[in-house]
Scaffold this motif. Structure first.
Motif, PDB file in Angstrom:
ATOM      1  N   ALA A  69       0.824  -1.205   0.000  1.00 51.16           N
ATOM      2  CA  ALA A  69       0.000   0.000   0.000  1.00 51.16           C
ATOM      3  C   ALA A  69       0.854   1.249   0.000  1.00 51.16           C
ATOM      4  O   ALA A  69       1.918   1.293   0.630  1.00 51.16           O
ATOM      5  CB  ALA A  69      -0.915   0.007   1.224  1.00 51.16           C
ATOM      6  N   ASN A  70       0.382   2.259  -0.720  1.00 46.69           N
ATOM      7  CA  ASN A  70       0.926   3.615  -0.638  1.00 46.69           C
ATOM      8  C   ASN A  70      -0.025   4.434   0.229  1.00 46.69           C
ATOM      9  O   ASN A  70      -1.162   4.703  -0.165  1.00 46.69           O
ATOM     10  CB  ASN A  70       1.033   4.246  -2.035  1.00 46.69           C
ATOM     11  N   LEU A  71       0.427   4.806   1.399  1.00 48.41           N
ATOM     12  CA  LEU A  71      -0.433   5.492   2.354  1.00 48.41           C
ATOM     13  C   LEU A  71      -0.346   6.997   2.164  1.00 48.41           C
ATOM     14  O   LEU A  71       0.425   7.687   2.831  1.00 48.41           O
ATOM     15  CB  LEU A  71      -0.047   5.093   3.781  1.00 48.41           C
ATOM     16  N   ASN A  72      -1.118   7.501   1.215  1.00 48.18           N
ATOM     17  CA  ASN A  72      -1.233   8.942   1.007  1.00 48.18           C
ATOM     18  C   ASN A  72      -2.617   9.234   0.452  1.00 48.18           C
ATOM     19  O   ASN A  72      -3.404   8.330   0.188  1.00 48.18           O
ATOM     20  CB  ASN A  72      -0.140   9.457   0.067  1.00 48.18           C
ATOM     21  N   TRP A  73      -2.918  10.507   0.293  1.00 49.60           N
ATOM     22  CA  TRP A  73      -4.240  10.904  -0.179  1.00 49.60           C
ATOM     23  C   TRP A  73      -4.193  11.535  -1.559  1.00 49.60           C
ATOM     24  O   TRP A  73      -5.112  12.234  -1.965  1.00 49.60           O
ATOM     25  CB  TRP A  73      -4.891  11.866   0.822  1.00 49.60           C
ATOM     26  N   ASP A  74      -3.112  11.301  -2.284  1.00 47.69           N
ATOM     27  CA  ASP A  74      -2.946  11.890  -3.610  1.00 47.69           C
ATOM     28  C   ASP A  74      -3.804  11.133  -4.610  1.00 47.69           C
ATOM     29  O   ASP A  74      -3.589   9.941  -4.861  1.00 47.69           O
ATOM     30  CB  ASP A  74      -1.473  11.847  -4.016  1.00 47.69           C
ATOM     31  N   ILE A  75      -4.762  11.828  -5.204  1.00 40.83           N
ATOM     32  CA  ILE A  75      -5.707  11.186  -6.125  1.00 40.83           C
ATOM     33  C   ILE A  75      -5.054  10.794  -7.449  1.00 40.83           C
ATOM     34  O   ILE A  75      -5.600  10.021  -8.225  1.00 40.83           O
ATOM     35  CB  ILE A  75      -6.897  12.138  -6.377  1.00 40.83           C
ATOM     36  N   ALA A  76      -3.857  11.323  -7.705  1.00 38.88           N
ATOM     37  CA  ALA A  76      -3.173  11.029  -8.962  1.00 38.88           C
ATOM     38  C   ALA A  76      -2.260   9.811  -8.866  1.00 38.88           C
ATOM     39  O   ALA A  76      -1.692   9.386  -9.863  1.00 38.88           O
ATOM     40  CB  ALA A  76      -2.355  12.237  -9.415  1.00 38.88           C
ATOM     41  N   THR A  77      -2.105   9.251  -7.678  1.00 39.55           N
ATOM     42  CA  THR A  77      -1.192   8.129  -7.481  1.00 39.55           C
ATOM     43  C   THR A  77      -1.970   6.847  -7.190  1.00 39.55           C
ATOM     44  O   THR A  77      -3.194   6.867  -7.010  1.00 39.55           O
ATOM     45  CB  THR A  77      -0.232   8.414  -6.319  1.00 39.55           C
ATOM     46  N   ALA A  78      -1.231   5.739  -7.111  1.00 36.32           N
ATOM     47  CA  ALA A  78      -1.846   4.452  -6.759  1.00 36.32           C
ATOM     48  C   ALA A  78      -1.866   4.308  -5.245  1.00 36.32           C
ATOM     49  O   ALA A  78      -1.370   3.328  -4.675  1.00 36.32           O
ATOM     50  CB  ALA A  78      -1.075   3.313  -7.411  1.00 36.32           C
ATOM     51  N   ALA A  79      -2.460   5.284  -4.571  1.00 39.86           N
ATOM     52  CA  ALA A  79      -2.620   5.216  -3.123  1.00 39.86           C
ATOM     53  C   ALA A  79      -3.570   4.077  -2.770  1.00 39.86           C
ATOM     54  O   ALA A  79      -4.374   3.631  -3.601  1.00 39.86           O
ATOM     55  CB  ALA A  79      -3.144   6.542  -2.587  1.00 39.86           C
ATOM     56  N   LEU A  80      -3.514   3.618  -1.520  1.00 32.66           N
ATOM     57  CA  LEU A  80      -4.330   2.476  -1.112  1.00 32.66           C
ATOM     58  C   LEU A  80      -5.809   2.726  -1.360  1.00 32.66           C
ATOM     59  O   LEU A  80      -6.513   1.863  -1.911  1.00 32.66           O
ATOM     60  CB  LEU A  80      -4.082   2.169   0.364  1.00 32.66           C
ATOM     61  N   TRP A  81      -6.293   3.902  -0.987  1.00 34.76           N
ATOM     62  CA  TRP A  81      -7.715   4.176  -1.157  1.00 34.76           C
ATOM     63  C   TRP A  81      -8.085   4.268  -2.639  1.00 34.76           C
ATOM     64  O   TRP A  81      -9.186   3.865  -3.034  1.00 34.76           O
ATOM     65  CB  TRP A  81      -8.101   5.465  -0.426  1.00 34.76           C
TER      66      TRP A  81
END
Length: 895
Positions: free
Chosen positions: A620-632
């Motif tokens: 998981a990538n734990l961030n909130w960046d909508i442009a990345t493959a973040a977990l969410w």
């Protein structure tokens, strides 16, 4: 019908054989020797590059530091410097700078002078761009320059146009272009006149630690250099640039030690750095095996992950006059090969040397590409000696790993699939048999078929490749089907089963109206036409890689076989061939993982520790960046992507309808969902294990291959003979299973949703005949779609497939969600939501940086919200829509 199909099959194979001889080869297969302008030099010992000579420059001595590039299909070489009268070891020698521009329009032609540079120049950087050959910096006998200009050759005339100057003068630096952006790094800032070796200079020279960029896509009045952060290592000159996968590399070079004098000041470097323009960050990479200062630059990009550094100065030569005078052998001629994924170096292959003429691997020259070849023009052939010779090279395909037994297994396996089609053809008496298998398919077979159709070729090839290149961030994407399965079983499946439908889009007509059904069905058909190309292209690329068979022949053969057994056996043949290929694929992946683990010292423990140390196991990538493959982003995006597939895709819904009852259909859905867990662990594990294997065995990598077929390369080269043939056969069957599912489901949708609407009283046998002929036509179209994919040659088919799903499927899934979960939604409101979602998705993909994983979520949400709002204005005219919604379903279960 059977005779007709056999004729079609023969035609397919015949055309494939013709294509095998007539179709041109791609640049990563074999050189086009018809373009050879002169005798071939000694071939590369490791079969990496095929070297040939272009016509030599019309100069007796040749030049060092010349500019080179391509403008309007013409090769240009300009400027440079040499010792024309006396060598540097002779008294009174003097270096001469030149301003001549030479052009070569045909590899078999001759060079001619086309014009002059603004001044005599050498030792700058040149790159080929859409504007022409951009020449940057350099120097002459008096000073270094910051000038930048473009050489444009068109209709036999040379034009020189000025661009903004660099922030400061520089020579002996390196540079390359990514897209339309030029990057330059390092160099030597020394405005003093040239002095022979060993002569003290009143102004001490200095190497530079500078990194600049110029974006040529900007309007002329906005062109400006940007000063970027420099690499973390020492300043340098005579470094080698490189570009691979949109990243910029700096290799080796020299720095100057201020505590020493003369040539002893030079310190040869072997470090390397990578710059990622997406985040403006540098990272240190593995050191070179030796210094390669002044090697031809930029380095040669090979395949999708390698860079080749040709020769270079390793610092072992001395510059004593007697050594130079006696024709010292020259610089190293081996090619250092860097693999950016495993961060490893090997030495493979050599530059062609001609010892009789004293010509070895040249240095201080700008490379370029021309007509699919890498060009190494002129340069310093050995200390103090230039060469007018120009070499070019094309990558060779790697040695194949398929043996006769593998071919035999492949033929037998694929032949068995066709035989299954003939076996099931005896049962296909009606459209119910052809489309639904008479509802006699057991639940476990239906579940395995869903799994094989949705994840077969894409899973087997692209997920290991993705894990090999990156990490496990996309693992959670597959887990979302487990989260979604209860909703499919409890909210969607009852409507598909209890309405006794054949096409999923019949529900849309019953819930909304006829236009909604036709729109949904047409969207599905268009999506599947594109999907067929993807699922055929990947394994065809793999077969070409490991056997050398032309990729177009592979595509045609697979398309023909899948078409034959689908036409004969209908959905039953499709499902049971899926079952077979699932077992073969999972078994092949398990065998591969076992072989990899046993091939690494330390076994599974070493694989896990090495992967963890390199952050290859990150989930998981734990961030909130909508442009990345973040977990969410991965979880939310994949949840909606899975909703697209399992709620609105006829290939899945049709399998829900082939079981004897709703309970068995639910079991099939759960079988697919639960099987995804171990299968994902297996395929991601294979990808990570492949990284460890090739990290410890870098010489086994295909230097000219693409990362997308790294697994197929391993299978063919490392698995035992026969086993590799079986696994590759399973891969082909997987691709064919996705193709056959698309063909049968599209034939079902077209026949049920369109033909029977236009001909409501058509006899069943006529519909069955139409479905079979439609299957043949769709097979031909699917094969053509795959050929188009081969021509486009996308880098990452996994990413491309996900983009297609999200972009074209979101609105369709939104229609079903709107119908099932709302009472107020009307037919025209649903259609409005679908249309608006398509427009919104287009805007999102073109003008935002939202990660592609979220495209499906955007499409579903837009269709649902807009459709509901419009329905409030244009209400449903039907009196009792509740019976076809979840509210009616819940009410029916109450006592």
């Amino acid at each position: 019908m059977k005779t007709f199909l056999c004729s079609i099959l023969v035609l397919f194979f015949t055309s494939g054989q013709l294509w095998a001889t007539d179709m041109p080869l791609s640049s990563d297969q074999a050189p086009n020797t018809n373009q050879a302008p002169s005798a071939t030099t000694s071939p590369d010992a490791d079969n990496l590059l095929h070297w040939q000579q272009l016509p030599s420059l019309p100069d007796q001595y040749g030049f060092a530091g010349a500019y080179a590039g391509v403008s309007n299909g013409t090769l240009l070489v300009a400027g440079g410097a040499n010792f024309a009268d006396k060598r540097p070891w002779d008294e009174g020698s003097q270096k001469i700078w030149y301003d001549d521009v030479y052009v070569l329009t045909d590899p078999k032609g001759q060079w001619k002078r086309a014009g002059k540079l603004p001044r005599p120049l050498a030792y700058g950087v040149s790159v080929s761009t859409s504007r022409g050959v951009v020449c940057l910096g350099g120097g002459d006998a008096q000073r270094h320059y910051a000038d930048v200009f473009v050489l444009q050759y068109n209709d036999g005339k040379l034009a020189v146009k000025t661009l903004p100057a660099m922030p400061k003068p520089a020579a002996f630096f390196c540079g390359a272009v990514i897209g339309e952006t030029i990057y330059v790094a390092g160099g030597k800032d020394w405005p003093a006149p040239y002095r022979p070796h060993g002569t003290p200079a009143p102004v001490p020279p200095a190497t530079m630690k500078t990194f600049w960029s110029l974006d040529l896509s900007a309007p002329d009045d906005e062109l400006a250099w940007k000063i970027l952060p420099a690499w973390p290592g020492p300043s340098r000159m005579l470094a080698v640039a490189g570009v691979q996968d949109k990243q910029f590399f700096v290799f080796s070079g020299q720095t100057l030690d201020p505590r020493k004098s003369g040539d002893d000041k030079r310190v040869f470097l072997a470090d390397g750095y990578c710059f990622d323009p997406s985040n403006n960050r540098w990272s240190r990479i593995a050191d070179l095996p030796r210094s390669a200062a002044a090697a031809p630059s930029p380095a040669m990009p090979l395949g999708s992950a390698h860079l080749g550094v040709v020769g270079g100065d390793d610092g072992q030569l001395t510059f004593q006059a007697d050594t130079l005078k006696d024709k010292h052998p020259g610089f190293p001629d081996d090619i250092l090969l860097y693999h950016m994924i495993t961060d490893t170096w090997i030495s493979r292959g050599r530059f062609p040397k001609q010892t009789a003429e004293g010509i070895w691997s040249p240095v201080t020259t700008n490379t370029t590409t021309w007509q699919g070849h890498y060009v190494v023009p002129t340069g310093e052939a050995r200390p103090g000696v230039r060469t007018p010779q120009i070499f070019w090279a094309v990558p060779l395909s790697a040695p194949r790993g398929f043996a006769w037994l593998d071919y035999g297994v492949l033929v037998v396996y694929l032949g068995g699939l066709v035989a299954m089609g003939f076996y099931f053809s005896k049962r296909e008496k009606s459209t119910d048999d052809f489309f639904l298998g008479g509802q006699r398919v057991p639940w476990w077979a239906a579940g395995l078929s869903i799994f094989g159709t949705q994840l077969s070729a894409i899973t087997f090839m692209a997920i290991p490749a993705k894990a090999f290149r990156t990490n496990w961030v996309f693992f959670m994407a597959n887990m979302m089907i487990v989260v979604l399965a209860p909703a499919i079983v409890y909210f969607y499946l009852p409507f598909f089963r209890r309405l006794e439908i054949t096409s999923a889009y019949e529900y849309l007509e019953k819930r909304f109206n006829k236009p909604a059904r036709l729109l949904g069905s047409a969207s599905f058909v268009l999506f599947q036409l594109g999907r067929m190309g993807v699922v055929l292209f990947l394994p065809a690329l793999a077969l070409q890689t490991v056997t050398g068979i032309n990729i177009y022949v592979c595509i045609v053969v697979m398309g023909a076989l899948a078409t034959v057994y689908t036409v004969l056996g209908g959905i039953e043949a499709v499902i049971w061939t899926d079952v077979v290929q699932v077992f073969v694929l999972l078994g092949g992946a398990l065998i591969s993982l076992t072989v990899i683990v046993c091939s690494v010292d330390g076994g599974l423990g070493s694989v896990a520790s090495m992967a963890a140390e390199a952050d290859k196991l990150r989930v998981a990538n734990l961030n909130w960046d909508i442009a990345t493959a973040a977990l969410w982003v991965v979880c939310v995006g994949s949840l909606f992507q899975q909703l697209v597939a399992y709620s609105s895709d006829q290939t899945c819904v049709q399998r829900y309808l082939t079981t004897p009852n709703e309970r068995d259909a639910a079991r099939g859905i759960w079988t697919n969902a639960l099987l995804t867990i171990p299968a994902s662990l297996l395929f991601f594990g294979v990808g990570t294990a492949l990284w460890v294997f090739y990290k410890t065995h870098p010489g086994e990598l295909s230097a000219t291959g693409k990362s997308d077929f790294i697994f197929a390369w391993f299978i063919a080269k490392e698995l035992p003979m026969g086993v590799s043939g079986l696994v590759i056969a399973g891969l082909f069957a997987a691709a064919m299973s996705s193709l056959d599912s698309s063909m049968n489901s599209m034939a079902t949708a077209i026949t049920t949703d369109f033909y029977r609407w236009l001909n409501p009283h058509a006899a069943d046998h006529r519909c069955l005949t139409l479905a079979r002929y439609l299957t043949i036509l769709l097979g031909i179209i699917g094969t053509g779609s795959a050929i188009l994919m081969a021509v486009l040659n996308n880098e990452s088919m996994w990413d491309q497939y996900m983009k297609i799903v999200g972009l074209f499927g979101g609105g369709l899934a939104g229609l079903f969600a709107l119908g099932i979960f709302t009472r107020r939604a009307s037919g025209w409101g649903a259609i409005a939501g679908f249309v608006v979602s398509a427009v919104v998705l287009y805007v999102v993909t073109q003008y935002t940086t939202i990660n592609f994983m979220l495209y499906a979520a955007v499409g579903v949400a837009t269709c649902f919200v807009v459709g509901y709002v419009v329905s409030l204005v244009v209400p449903n005219r039907r009196e009792e829509p509740q019976a076809l919604t979840v509210f009616g379903l819940i009410a029916s279960k109450k006592p």
